[in-house]
Design an enzyme around this catalytic site. Structure first.
Site, short mmCIF file in Angstrom:
data_model
loop_
_atom_site.label_atom_id
_atom_site.label_comp_id
_atom_site.label_asym_id
_atom_site.label_seq_id
_atom_site.Cartn_x
_atom_site.Cartn_y
_atom_site.Cartn_z
N LYS A 95 -88.12 2.92 23.26
CA LYS A 95 -87.26 3.83 24.01
C LYS A 95 -85.60 3.41 23.62
O LYS A 95 -85.77 2.45 22.76
CB LYS A 95 -87.39 3.50 25.51
CG LYS A 95 -88.75 3.98 25.95
CD LYS A 95 -88.94 4.05 27.62
CE LYS A 95 -90.13 4.64 28.00
NZ LYS A 95 -90.24 4.85 29.48
N TYR A 134 -92.04 14.74 29.64
CA TYR A 134 -92.56 14.10 30.89
C TYR A 134 -92.78 14.90 31.88
O TYR A 134 -92.55 14.74 33.08
CB TYR A 134 -91.37 13.21 31.28
CG TYR A 134 -91.15 11.67 30.63
CD1 TYR A 134 -92.33 10.82 30.95
CD2 TYR A 134 -90.35 11.51 29.65
CE1 TYR A 134 -92.43 9.42 29.90
CE2 TYR A 134 -90.48 10.16 29.23
CZ TYR A 134 -91.56 9.27 29.22
OH TYR A 134 -91.45 7.79 28.65
N ASN A 182 -87.36 0.61 30.44
CA ASN A 182 -88.38 -0.11 30.50
C ASN A 182 -89.20 -0.41 29.02
O ASN A 182 -90.25 -0.73 28.76
CB ASN A 182 -89.31 0.13 31.44
CG ASN A 182 -90.12 1.38 31.19
OD1 ASN A 182 -89.73 2.20 30.38
ND2 ASN A 182 -91.33 1.65 32.17
N HIS A 195 -93.10 3.18 25.76
CA HIS A 195 -93.93 4.42 26.48
C HIS A 195 -95.35 3.90 25.79
O HIS A 195 -95.33 3.61 24.37
CB HIS A 195 -93.39 5.59 26.24
CG HIS A 195 -94.72 6.74 26.55
ND1 HIS A 195 -94.81 7.15 27.80
CD2 HIS A 195 -95.68 7.20 25.61
CE1 HIS A 195 -95.84 8.04 27.87
NE2 HIS A 195 -96.45 8.04 26.36
N GLU A 230 -99.87 14.03 23.21
CA GLU A 230 -98.52 13.26 23.01
C GLU A 230 -98.29 12.86 21.61
O GLU A 230 -96.83 12.82 20.94
CB GLU A 230 -98.49 11.91 23.78
CG GLU A 230 -98.48 12.22 25.38
CD GLU A 230 -98.33 10.90 26.16
OE1 GLU A 230 -97.83 10.74 27.31
OE2 GLU A 230 -98.28 9.91 25.52
P1 IDP Z 1 -95.70 4.37 32.59
O1 IDP Z 1 -94.55 4.65 31.36
O2 IDP Z 1 -95.98 2.90 32.81
O3 IDP Z 1 -96.91 5.13 31.97
P2 IDP Z 1 -94.93 6.24 34.59
O4 IDP Z 1 -95.46 6.11 35.69
O5 IDP Z 1 -95.97 7.37 33.57
O6 IDP Z 1 -94.97 4.88 33.79
O7 IDP Z 1 -93.39 6.79 34.50
C1 IDP Z 1 -92.97 7.28 33.14
C2 IDP Z 1 -91.54 6.56 33.03
O8 IDP Z 1 -90.74 6.79 34.24
C3 IDP Z 1 -91.60 5.14 33.07
O9 IDP Z 1 -92.05 4.17 31.77
C4 IDP Z 1 -90.18 4.61 33.54
O10 IDP Z 1 -89.26 4.76 32.40
C5 IDP Z 1 -89.95 5.81 34.38
N1 IDP Z 1 -90.30 5.52 35.69
C6 IDP Z 1 -91.50 5.35 36.64
N2 IDP Z 1 -91.23 5.24 37.77
C7 IDP Z 1 -89.85 4.90 37.97
C8 IDP Z 1 -89.30 4.49 39.31
O11 IDP Z 1 -89.51 4.27 40.36
N3 IDP Z 1 -87.69 4.41 39.05
C9 IDP Z 1 -86.91 4.79 37.88
N4 IDP Z 1 -87.91 5.02 36.76
C10 IDP Z 1 -89.37 5.29 37.07
MG MG Z 2 -96.96 7.28 31.93
#
Ligand code: IDP
Ligand code: MG
Length: 148
Positions: A11, A51, A119, A122, A133
């Protein structure tokens, strides 16, 4: 055990922090093979489509804006149990909770509650998701030998 393919995205925050090489090394050291890759960037609209499953959630707008904010690196990873293996390597979604030794835990230490969409990486959450994807980012030609 089954050979799987998964989509990885490095990212924009990881490119800013210059930890692309470290992330790729961790992927290779974990026994996963990078079989396709490109540096690119996506528009806000493309990020929102990618997303789509999260549309309506409180973090959706911040997430899509962040993903469209700078260059990213998309990769197809190949290996036995690639989907779960890569998710273990990434660590928990919330970098504040991710364990040391994981990509999110080690490179996301400066993240706060307010910007925890940053974070670093992905990874697809299932083989089926990976298939769509991968097709989102790579044409059939670019996917080379990836049989999907
Ligand atoms: P993942 O990337 O671990 O699969 P997902 O639940 O699919 O997590 O969420 C997609 C992305 O959305 C996450 O990687 C993160 O960047 C963002 N995200 C998920 N939950 C939160 C949150 O509670 N606050 C802010 N960003 C979030
Ligand atoms: Mg996810």
């Amino acid at each position: 055990m089954a050979v799987e393919y998964t989509l990885s995205i490095i990212k924009p925050d990881a490119l800013e922090k210059r930890c692309v090489g470290a992330i790729m090394s961790r992927i290779e050291n974990a026994g996963l093979k990078i079989v396709a890759t490109k540096m690119t960037s996506i528009s806000l609209e493309e990020a929102c489509n990618f997303y789509e499953v999260h549309r309506g959630k409180p973090f959706y707008n911040a997430l899509c804006t962040f993903m469209a904010s700078g260059p990213i690196i998309a990769m197809v990873l190949e290996g036995e149990n690639a989907v779960s293996k890569y998710r273990a390597l990434m660590g928990e979604t919330n970098p504040l909770k991710a364990s040391s030794g994981t990509i999110r835990g080690d490179f996301g230490k400066d993240v706060t509650e307010a910007n925890r969409e940053r974070n670093l990486v992905h990874g697809s959450d299932a083989v089926e998701t990976a298939r769509s994807e991968i097709a989102f980012f790579f044409s059939t030609l670019e996917r080379l030998s990836v049989v999907q």
